[in-house]
Design a protein around this motif. Structure first.
Motif, short mmCIF file in Angstrom:
data_model
loop_
_atom_site.label_atom_id
_atom_site.label_comp_id
_atom_site.label_asym_id
_atom_site.label_seq_id
_atom_site.Cartn_x
_atom_site.Cartn_y
_atom_site.Cartn_z
N LEU A 73 0.85 -1.30 0.29
CA LEU A 73 0.03 0.05 -0.10
C LEU A 73 0.84 1.20 0.02
O LEU A 73 0.81 2.24 -0.69
CB LEU A 73 -0.97 -0.02 1.20
CG LEU A 73 -1.88 1.16 1.45
CD1 LEU A 73 -2.59 1.40 0.11
CD2 LEU A 73 -2.86 0.94 2.66
N THR A 74 2.02 1.24 0.63
CA THR A 74 2.87 2.40 0.67
C THR A 74 3.42 2.59 -0.59
O THR A 74 3.70 3.88 -0.74
CB THR A 74 3.81 2.40 1.87
OG1 THR A 74 4.71 1.39 1.59
CG2 THR A 74 3.29 2.08 3.29
N LYS A 75 3.67 1.73 -1.40
CA LYS A 75 4.36 1.91 -2.63
C LYS A 75 3.17 2.55 -3.44
O LYS A 75 3.73 3.16 -4.56
CB LYS A 75 4.88 0.49 -3.25
CG LYS A 75 5.85 0.03 -2.53
CD LYS A 75 6.50 -1.30 -3.12
CE LYS A 75 7.70 -1.89 -2.56
NZ LYS A 75 8.21 -3.10 -3.20
N LYS A 76 1.88 2.30 -3.36
CA LYS A 76 1.09 2.87 -4.31
C LYS A 76 0.69 4.32 -4.02
O LYS A 76 -0.33 5.01 -4.64
CB LYS A 76 -0.41 1.88 -4.25
CG LYS A 76 -0.06 0.71 -4.68
CD LYS A 76 -1.40 -0.13 -4.56
CE LYS A 76 -1.16 -1.77 -4.87
NZ LYS A 76 -2.51 -2.48 -4.64
N LEU A 77 0.90 4.88 -2.72
CA LEU A 77 0.58 6.11 -2.36
C LEU A 77 1.22 7.20 -3.39
O LEU A 77 2.36 7.23 -3.61
CB LEU A 77 1.11 6.30 -1.03
CG LEU A 77 0.49 5.79 -0.11
CD1 LEU A 77 1.37 6.02 1.42
CD2 LEU A 77 -0.88 5.79 0.22
N LEU A 83 4.65 12.35 5.92
CA LEU A 83 4.81 11.36 6.97
C LEU A 83 3.69 10.11 6.95
O LEU A 83 2.44 10.50 6.90
CB LEU A 83 4.86 12.08 8.35
CG LEU A 83 4.67 11.23 9.62
CD1 LEU A 83 5.91 10.43 9.54
CD2 LEU A 83 4.61 11.89 10.83
N VAL A 84 4.27 8.97 6.56
CA VAL A 84 3.28 7.80 6.47
C VAL A 84 3.74 6.91 7.60
O VAL A 84 4.75 6.62 7.83
CB VAL A 84 3.50 7.23 5.15
CG1 VAL A 84 2.62 5.90 5.04
CG2 VAL A 84 2.99 8.13 4.10
N VAL A 85 2.70 6.45 8.52
CA VAL A 85 3.08 5.64 9.68
C VAL A 85 1.94 4.46 9.36
O VAL A 85 1.06 4.36 8.87
CB VAL A 85 2.94 6.42 11.06
CG1 VAL A 85 3.88 7.43 10.94
CG2 VAL A 85 1.30 6.70 11.31
N HIS A 86 2.74 3.24 10.09
CA HIS A 86 1.67 1.95 10.32
C HIS A 86 1.47 1.70 11.75
O HIS A 86 2.30 2.37 12.48
CB HIS A 86 2.14 1.07 9.61
CG HIS A 86 3.50 0.26 10.23
ND1 HIS A 86 3.61 -0.37 11.19
CD2 HIS A 86 4.79 0.23 9.48
CE1 HIS A 86 4.63 -0.77 11.45
NE2 HIS A 86 5.42 -0.55 10.59
N SER A 94 11.15 0.17 7.82
CA SER A 94 11.63 0.23 6.76
C SER A 94 10.71 -0.40 5.68
O SER A 94 11.05 -0.30 4.40
CB SER A 94 13.01 -0.31 6.60
OG SER A 94 13.06 -1.70 7.03
N ASP A 95 9.79 -0.94 6.07
CA ASP A 95 8.87 -1.76 5.00
C ASP A 95 7.86 -0.52 4.48
O ASP A 95 7.29 -0.73 3.36
CB ASP A 95 8.10 -2.65 5.63
CG ASP A 95 8.69 -3.98 5.75
OD1 ASP A 95 9.59 -4.11 5.19
OD2 ASP A 95 8.00 -4.97 6.36
N ASN A 100 8.48 8.40 0.94
CA ASN A 100 7.72 9.07 2.19
C ASN A 100 8.45 8.95 3.27
O ASN A 100 9.41 8.42 3.48
CB ASN A 100 6.50 8.76 2.51
CG ASN A 100 5.66 9.39 1.33
OD1 ASN A 100 5.23 10.55 1.21
ND2 ASN A 100 4.85 8.38 0.42
N ARG A 101 8.16 9.99 4.48
CA ARG A 101 8.99 9.79 5.66
C ARG A 101 8.17 8.80 6.53
O ARG A 101 7.09 8.80 6.46
CB ARG A 101 8.72 11.21 6.37
CG ARG A 101 9.15 12.32 5.50
CD ARG A 101 9.29 13.72 6.28
NE ARG A 101 8.23 14.20 7.21
CZ ARG A 101 7.38 14.73 7.15
NH1 ARG A 101 7.07 15.13 5.93
NH2 ARG A 101 6.57 15.08 8.10
N GLN A 102 9.13 7.92 7.04
CA GLN A 102 8.62 6.82 7.79
C GLN A 102 8.32 6.77 9.20
O GLN A 102 9.30 7.37 10.03
CB GLN A 102 9.63 5.65 7.62
CG GLN A 102 10.13 5.36 5.85
CD GLN A 102 11.37 4.71 5.59
OE1 GLN A 102 12.29 5.21 6.22
NE2 GLN A 102 11.37 3.61 4.90
N GLY A 103 7.34 6.24 9.79
CA GLY A 103 7.03 6.22 11.06
C GLY A 103 6.17 4.99 11.75
O GLY A 103 5.65 4.47 10.72
#
Length: 255
Positions: A73-77, A83-86, A94-95, A100-103
């Motif tokens: 899903l993050t690849k499709k953004l 800032l994108v967090v899960h 790191s996945d 984007n900025r990871q969190g």
């Protein structure tokens, strides 16, 4: 006001949305799910979409989908440097796609859609690459009234594993106890004060010190009586395994 877009419609996503609605410092500006029917009931409260290309700009995008779906899903953004967090306990930071900025904004709690949740009892494990992103996520936790702690991916996956033992496995033991009491017409309700007292005790004592019972005492007479009562072989296997584990722990000096 911190603007948030939620992606996903599971238990965690739904509880987060409802909790954000009660805060004055966080606003959910949009809710995405690939199956829009799952969030259609909220269309009069928040902008909903099933189209990633229609995502609006926000301070943070909270991805709350199944673990296997996070990376894809993050690849499709369709944007970069946001800032994108899960919210996963096992997915590495790191996945998240590096465009984007990871969190990570992981709530260490058990969620059921039908049960109300007091976020004062939901500690968040926070991880971010950039310091300013960490502080933004911490501010979101504060807005929810939740405690939070900086936790890296290795620590988080160990906490998730431990959570399976104290929550999922313990709940299964409650189910076994329910089956045992039902088999003789006894009332499971009678055990609920004991369940609460056991949970309360480990708030002040270590589990090692708090342990009691026939396995710790090596009370063979009681252990044998229990073995005869257990007619379900599955229940007996669980009883024997946990008895041996307790005896292994308490049959030697604490390290």
């Amino acid at each position: 006001m911190i603007s948030v877009v939620i992606l996903g419609a599971g238990n965690v996503a739904t509880h987060l949305y409802k909790a954000f609605k009660t805060t004055g410092d966080v606003k959910v500006t949009q809710w995405y799910n690939r199956n829009i029917e799952a969030i259609n009931a909220y269309k009069n409260e928040v902008s909903i979409t099933d189209d990633l290309s229609q995502l609006v700009e926000a301070d943070v995008y909270i991805i709350s989908v199944s673990d296997d779906a996070v990376k894809g899903l993050t690849k499709k953004l369709p944007f970069e440097n946001r800032l994108v967090v899960h919210t996963s306990g096992t997915v590495k930071i790191s996945d998240i796609d590096k465009k984007n900025r990871q969190g990570v904004f992981y709530p260490l709690q058990s969620f059921s859609k039908s049960a109300k949740m007091d976020f004062a009892n939901v500690p968040f494990c926070i991880e971010a690459i950039k310091s300013e992103d960490y502080h933004l996520l911490k501010d979101i936790a504060i807005a929810l009234g939740s405690p939070s702690k900086k936790v890296n991916s290795d620590q988080r996956k160990v906490l998730h594993l431990a959570a399976v033992f104290v929550n999922n496995f313990t709940n299964q033991l409650y189910r076994v106890a329910h089956e045992i009491t039902e088999s003789e017409g006894a009332e499971f309700e009678m055990l609920k004060p004991l369940i609460l007292e056991t949970a309360k005790k480990v708030q002040d004592l270590s589990p090692y010190v708090a342990q009691t019972g026939p396995a710790k005492r090596n009370d063979k007479k009681t252990l044998n009586k229990h073995a005869k009562l257990l007619t379900n072989p599955h229940h007996k296997d669980i009883y024997d395994l946990l008895t041996k584990s307790i005896q292994h722990t308490h049959g030697r000096k604490k390290l």
